[in-house]
Design a protein around this motif. Sequence first.
Motif, PDB file in Angstrom:
ATOM      1  N   LEU A 396      -4.467  -0.071   8.595  1.00  0.00           N
ATOM      2  CA  LEU A 396      -5.378   1.061   8.448  1.00  0.00           C
ATOM      3  C   LEU A 396      -4.609   2.355   8.210  1.00  0.00           C
ATOM      4  O   LEU A 396      -5.004   3.194   7.392  1.00  0.00           O
ATOM      5  N   MET A 397      -3.512   2.523   8.916  1.00  0.00           N
ATOM      6  CA  MET A 397      -2.700   3.717   8.725  1.00  0.00           C
ATOM      7  C   MET A 397      -2.131   3.774   7.304  1.00  0.00           C
ATOM      8  O   MET A 397      -2.167   4.815   6.642  1.00  0.00           O
ATOM      9  N   LEU A 398      -1.617   2.644   6.842  1.00  0.00           N
ATOM     10  CA  LEU A 398      -1.049   2.603   5.498  1.00  0.00           C
ATOM     11  C   LEU A 398      -2.124   2.855   4.441  1.00  0.00           C
ATOM     12  O   LEU A 398      -1.888   3.557   3.453  1.00  0.00           O
ATOM     13  N   TYR A 399      -3.315   2.282   4.657  1.00  0.00           N
ATOM     14  CA  TYR A 399      -4.413   2.506   3.717  1.00  0.00           C
ATOM     15  C   TYR A 399      -4.796   3.983   3.675  1.00  0.00           C
ATOM     16  O   TYR A 399      -5.025   4.558   2.602  1.00  0.00           O
ATOM     17  N   TRP A 410       4.186   5.330  -1.033  1.00  0.00           N
ATOM     18  CA  TRP A 410       5.169   4.518  -1.734  1.00  0.00           C
ATOM     19  C   TRP A 410       6.584   4.804  -1.232  1.00  0.00           C
ATOM     20  O   TRP A 410       7.430   3.893  -1.184  1.00  0.00           O
ATOM     21  N   MET A 411       6.823   6.061  -0.841  1.00  0.00           N
ATOM     22  CA  MET A 411       8.136   6.401  -0.313  1.00  0.00           C
ATOM     23  C   MET A 411       8.375   5.685   1.019  1.00  0.00           C
ATOM     24  O   MET A 411       9.473   5.179   1.281  1.00  0.00           O
ATOM     25  N   VAL A 412       7.341   5.626   1.856  1.00  0.00           N
ATOM     26  CA  VAL A 412       7.461   4.935   3.144  1.00  0.00           C
ATOM     27  C   VAL A 412       7.699   3.443   2.918  1.00  0.00           C
ATOM     28  O   VAL A 412       8.545   2.826   3.588  1.00  0.00           O
ATOM     29  N   LEU A 413       6.975   2.846   1.978  1.00  0.00           N
ATOM     30  CA  LEU A 413       7.176   1.431   1.687  1.00  0.00           C
ATOM     31  C   LEU A 413       8.587   1.169   1.159  1.00  0.00           C
ATOM     32  O   LEU A 413       9.244   0.190   1.548  1.00  0.00           O
ATOM     33  N   ALA A 414       9.053   2.049   0.278  1.00  0.00           N
ATOM     34  CA  ALA A 414      10.403   1.877  -0.261  1.00  0.00           C
ATOM     35  C   ALA A 414      11.446   2.021   0.842  1.00  0.00           C
ATOM     36  O   ALA A 414      12.420   1.249   0.899  1.00  0.00           O
ATOM     37  N   LEU A 415      11.228   2.993   1.728  1.00  0.00           N
ATOM     38  CA  LEU A 415      12.157   3.190   2.833  1.00  0.00           C
ATOM     39  C   LEU A 415      12.155   1.976   3.761  1.00  0.00           C
ATOM     40  O   LEU A 415      13.214   1.516   4.203  1.00  0.00           O
ATOM     41  N   ALA A 416      10.950   1.447   4.036  1.00  0.00           N
ATOM     42  CA  ALA A 416      10.848   0.271   4.907  1.00  0.00           C
ATOM     43  C   ALA A 416      11.569  -0.925   4.292  1.00  0.00           C
ATOM     44  O   ALA A 416      12.299  -1.655   4.978  1.00  0.00           O
TER      45      ALA A 416
END
Length: 447
Positions: A396-399, A410-416
């Motif tokens: 839910l947070m990501l959505y 997308w930056m958070v996903l790339a960092l993860a």
Amino acid sequence: MGDQLGLTECVSIALGGMIGGGIYAVLGVVAQITRAATWAAFVLAGVVALCAGYSYNHLNALGDGYGGSVSFVQQFVGNTTLAGMVGWTLLFGYVGSMAMYAYAFAAFALGFSAVPDGVAGVPLRPVVSVAAVALFVALNLLGARTTGTAETVLVGAKVAVLLAFGAFGLVYATSLSETRMAYGFGQLTTVGPVVAAAISFVAFQGWQLLFYDQDAIADNVQTIRKAVYVAIPAAVTVYVLVAVVTVNLAPEALRTRPHVALADAASAMLSVVGLSGLGLAVVSASALFSTGSAINATLFSAAHFSKRLVQGDLLPDRFGDADADGVPERAVLVLGAVTAAFAVYGSLGAITSFASLSFIVVFGAMSYLAFRERGDDVHPVPPAVGAAGALGFAPLMLYNLYGREPETFWMVLALAAFVVAVELLYFEREYVQQELSDFEDGLEPGG
């Protein structure tokens, strides 16, 4: 025994870790999502945090009494790679928390009329954030540490300011003004409060610091158990009271200046007695002290935590001296530098979401582990709720982040992805080296 921390000091440390900077940094971000139902978001996040606390207490009692998430994974799963990844995730969560506090510190500092927003065209918010981090890095390098007794006094003062704010705010809103109180009950059937609860989760992470230094706590397992069950509900009570007052007294500030809405609400309610400036000053000063002390305490704990990771070969030796007395200097400098970068380049909402996501993943994993390791003396519902809460909060947070700030998403996903890749390369380095060696041997003539 007389020098060890008792229940009062442990409750103070846990409350200080939660209320110290969380309410000032998180409230505005949460209120922008769910408005009048902000209080419900804090209640929901508190319930999941309490269930995670139940899980931590259970694992701590089953283990050797010197727990923490990394130790729990090592004891009950026996997977070094997984334990290290949990440790690194927590470190990133601490960095995000400190960046959030530094961001809020600067916002409240600039809220004083004597402080300009910028100098010679250069905005001061990032400068003040970096200066705050640098100050507390220097203090930690000098070996400064708040004693349990001092922490009790300081936390008492911070909680007193917020309780007075909430109590007087309710009286003002219901009796001294024409404010029509709104509680957002109609929003309770929507997804808004759940999303807001996920983002506010970072404001409930301070209690787990008690599990890192149990040598200093008398009757550590039982004392920490009681402290967790007192501190989390107390924090929820303060958050709910402050949220109801601020949402109703400073709705415009929550739209335009969410990071300092608390101070604007204090100014509004004290205007009835001609002291609006005093209300603004008191809350702003309290916020500066609270967010500053939260940076200091989190940096101190994170540096000690990283030292344990180095000792267990879960962090490179270059990160800090595992044999150093006190906090390892290199760890403090590295953590401070990464925190400053986050505070300069990130938005408050993105930083808050990033830190919350880190703790949601770890707390959810520990709740699942407690559910798996439960015995006859453990009720299965709290660990199940803790694990299910994390499973629900994270997507839910990501959505929500994707809808509000797609670039940050997308930056958070790339960092993860980058962090996970680096973790796997580090913890599985022997396997990777062996595979590369075998591959190179196969390329050689006759291989």
